[in-house]
Motif scaffolding. Structure first.
Motif, mmCIF file in Angstrom:
data_model
loop_
_atom_site.group_PDB
_atom_site.id
_atom_site.type_symbol
_atom_site.label_atom_id
_atom_site.label_comp_id
_atom_site.label_asym_id
_atom_site.label_seq_id
_atom_site.Cartn_x
_atom_site.Cartn_y
_atom_site.Cartn_z
ATOM 1 N N UNK A 1 0.822 -1.207 0.000
ATOM 2 C CA UNK A 1 0.000 0.000 0.000
ATOM 3 C C UNK A 1 0.861 1.264 0.000
ATOM 4 N N UNK A 2 1.985 1.238 0.715
ATOM 5 C CA UNK A 2 2.843 2.425 0.801
ATOM 6 C C UNK A 2 3.453 2.784 -0.559
ATOM 7 N N UNK A 3 3.415 1.864 -1.489
ATOM 8 C CA UNK A 3 3.979 2.112 -2.809
ATOM 9 C C UNK A 3 2.889 2.268 -3.889
ATOM 10 N N UNK A 4 1.672 2.356 -3.437
ATOM 11 C CA UNK A 4 0.555 2.510 -4.382
ATOM 12 C C UNK A 4 -0.032 3.913 -4.268
ATOM 13 N N UNK A 5 -0.794 4.280 -5.283
ATOM 14 C CA UNK A 5 -1.505 5.559 -5.255
ATOM 15 C C UNK A 5 -2.626 5.448 -4.231
ATOM 16 N N UNK A 6 -2.952 6.563 -3.594
ATOM 17 C CA UNK A 6 -3.968 6.590 -2.540
ATOM 18 C C UNK A 6 -5.341 6.151 -3.054
ATOM 19 N N UNK A 7 -5.649 6.529 -4.268
ATOM 20 C CA UNK A 7 -6.951 6.144 -4.839
ATOM 21 C C UNK A 7 -7.082 4.629 -4.906
ATOM 22 N N UNK A 8 -6.020 3.976 -5.364
ATOM 23 C CA UNK A 8 -6.047 2.514 -5.498
ATOM 24 C C UNK A 8 -6.149 1.857 -4.131
ATOM 25 N N UNK A 9 -5.397 2.386 -3.142
ATOM 26 C CA UNK A 9 -5.409 1.819 -1.785
ATOM 27 C C UNK A 9 -6.806 1.955 -1.195
ATOM 28 N N UNK A 10 -7.407 3.108 -1.350
ATOM 29 C CA UNK A 10 -8.748 3.307 -0.759
ATOM 30 C C UNK A 10 -9.781 2.377 -1.404
ATOM 31 N N UNK A 11 -9.694 2.132 -2.695
ATOM 32 C CA UNK A 11 -10.636 1.231 -3.372
ATOM 33 C C UNK A 11 -10.451 -0.205 -2.876
ATOM 34 N N UNK A 12 -9.182 -0.619 -2.700
ATOM 35 C CA UNK A 12 -8.916 -1.996 -2.228
ATOM 36 C C UNK A 12 -9.365 -2.147 -0.785
ATOM 37 N N UNK A 13 -9.085 -1.137 0.078
ATOM 38 C CA UNK A 13 -9.503 -1.188 1.486
ATOM 39 C C UNK A 13 -11.024 -1.291 1.593
ATOM 40 N N UNK A 14 -11.718 -0.596 0.732
ATOM 41 C CA UNK A 14 -13.185 -0.645 0.802
ATOM 42 C C UNK A 14 -13.716 -2.008 0.350
ATOM 43 N N UNK A 15 -12.959 -2.708 -0.466
ATOM 44 C CA UNK A 15 -13.386 -4.030 -0.939
ATOM 45 C C UNK A 15 -12.984 -5.138 0.024
ATOM 46 N N UNK A 16 -12.093 -4.849 0.981
ATOM 47 C CA UNK A 16 -11.621 -5.860 1.952
ATOM 48 C C UNK A 16 -12.668 -6.086 3.041
ATOM 49 N N UNK A 17 -12.493 -7.241 3.728
ATOM 50 C CA UNK A 17 -13.289 -7.515 4.912
ATOM 51 C C UNK A 17 -13.064 -6.356 5.894
ATOM 52 N N UNK A 18 -14.131 -5.824 6.526
ATOM 53 C CA UNK A 18 -13.974 -4.662 7.409
ATOM 54 C C UNK A 18 -12.982 -4.886 8.555
ATOM 55 N N UNK A 19 -12.970 -6.074 9.135
ATOM 56 C CA UNK A 19 -12.016 -6.349 10.234
ATOM 57 C C UNK A 19 -10.582 -6.291 9.721
ATOM 58 N N UNK A 20 -10.346 -6.875 8.568
ATOM 59 C CA UNK A 20 -9.002 -6.878 7.967
ATOM 60 C C UNK A 20 -8.606 -5.445 7.599
ATOM 61 N N UNK A 21 -9.530 -4.686 7.023
ATOM 62 C CA UNK A 21 -9.263 -3.298 6.642
ATOM 63 C C UNK A 21 -8.952 -2.461 7.878
ATOM 64 N N UNK A 22 -9.698 -2.694 8.979
ATOM 65 C CA UNK A 22 -9.469 -1.945 10.222
ATOM 66 C C UNK A 22 -8.101 -2.288 10.808
ATOM 67 N N UNK A 23 -7.761 -3.546 10.787
ATOM 68 C CA UNK A 23 -6.461 -3.989 11.317
ATOM 69 C C UNK A 23 -5.311 -3.351 10.526
ATOM 70 N N UNK A 24 -5.440 -3.343 9.212
ATOM 71 C CA UNK A 24 -4.386 -2.762 8.361
ATOM 72 C C UNK A 24 -4.288 -1.253 8.590
ATOM 73 N N UNK A 25 -5.442 -0.607 8.674
ATOM 74 C CA UNK A 25 -5.470 0.843 8.883
ATOM 75 C C UNK A 25 -4.835 1.198 10.231
ATOM 76 N N UNK A 26 -5.155 0.420 11.235
ATOM 77 C CA UNK A 26 -4.591 0.652 12.576
ATOM 78 C C UNK A 26 -3.074 0.517 12.540
ATOM 79 N N UNK A 27 -2.571 -0.506 11.891
ATOM 80 C CA UNK A 27 -1.139 -0.723 11.817
ATOM 81 C C UNK A 27 -0.449 0.367 10.978
#
Length: 189
Positions: free
Chosen positions: A159-185
């Protein structure tokens, strides 16, 4: 007058014998005594007597020779002490030099290890950048399915090497718990 002459003769003979004994005593004394320890005023008196004058000069010369020998011996001892000190310092320097050589070898080994680690990290970073580009080109839903099986740390690096738009689209498509864990980290909390 014969008695007087005899008396004068006996006195003269006695004085002569005392003087001879005194002179013989002086001769014995000065042949076996250290003239350098003799009182200076006695030396002046004895210097007047011809035989003793030479003996006094010899004693002074011997004293000077002994003094010079003593100075030479002291200098030899000082030089030996200095030489011993130099040898000790030389040994200490050899030990220090060996320690420095050992540390230099250790540093070279660590440097080569660091260079290898750096090369590996650079390769990993390049790979992550390449992978990040692949995921940016992918459909966010399909990328999210793949990310669901990955380790969070790897996902964050991608994610740190991707464009923000792409990261936000992938995060929204992920399981919410997984997305929250990644965002927290990613936030460092």
């Amino acid at each position: 007058m014969d008695f007087l002459n005899n008396k004068n003769f006996i006195i003269a003979l006695s004085v002569f014998i005392v003087v001879v004994i005194f002179v013989l005593g002086l001769i014995l004394y000065f042949n076996h005594a250290d003239l350098n320890k003799t009182n200076p005023s006695v030396k002046k008196v004895l210097a007047i007597i011809p035989g003793f004058n030479n003996r006094l000069k010899q004693a002074e010369q011997m004293n000077e020779v002994q003094r010079q020998q003593k100075l030479i011996e002291e200098e030899k001892n000082k030089l030996k002490a200095e030489w011993d000190n130099i040898e000790k310092k030389k040994q200490e320097l050899k030990v220090k030099e060996q320690e420095l050589n050992n540390r230099e070898q250790e540093l070279k080994l660590k440097e080569s290890e660091l260079l290898a680690t750096r090369a590996k990290l650079e390769t990993n970073l390049k790979n992550i950048k390449d992978i990040s580009q692949y995921y940016e080109l992918m459909d966010p839903g399909n990328a999210a399915k793949i990310f669901a099986t990955m380790d969070d740390e790897l996902i964050i690096q991608i994610f740190q090497n991707m464009k923000k738009e792409s990261v936000s689209q992938i995060l929204s498509a992920l399981d919410p718990k997984k997305a929250a864990s990644i965002t927290k980290k990613m936030s460092g909390i």
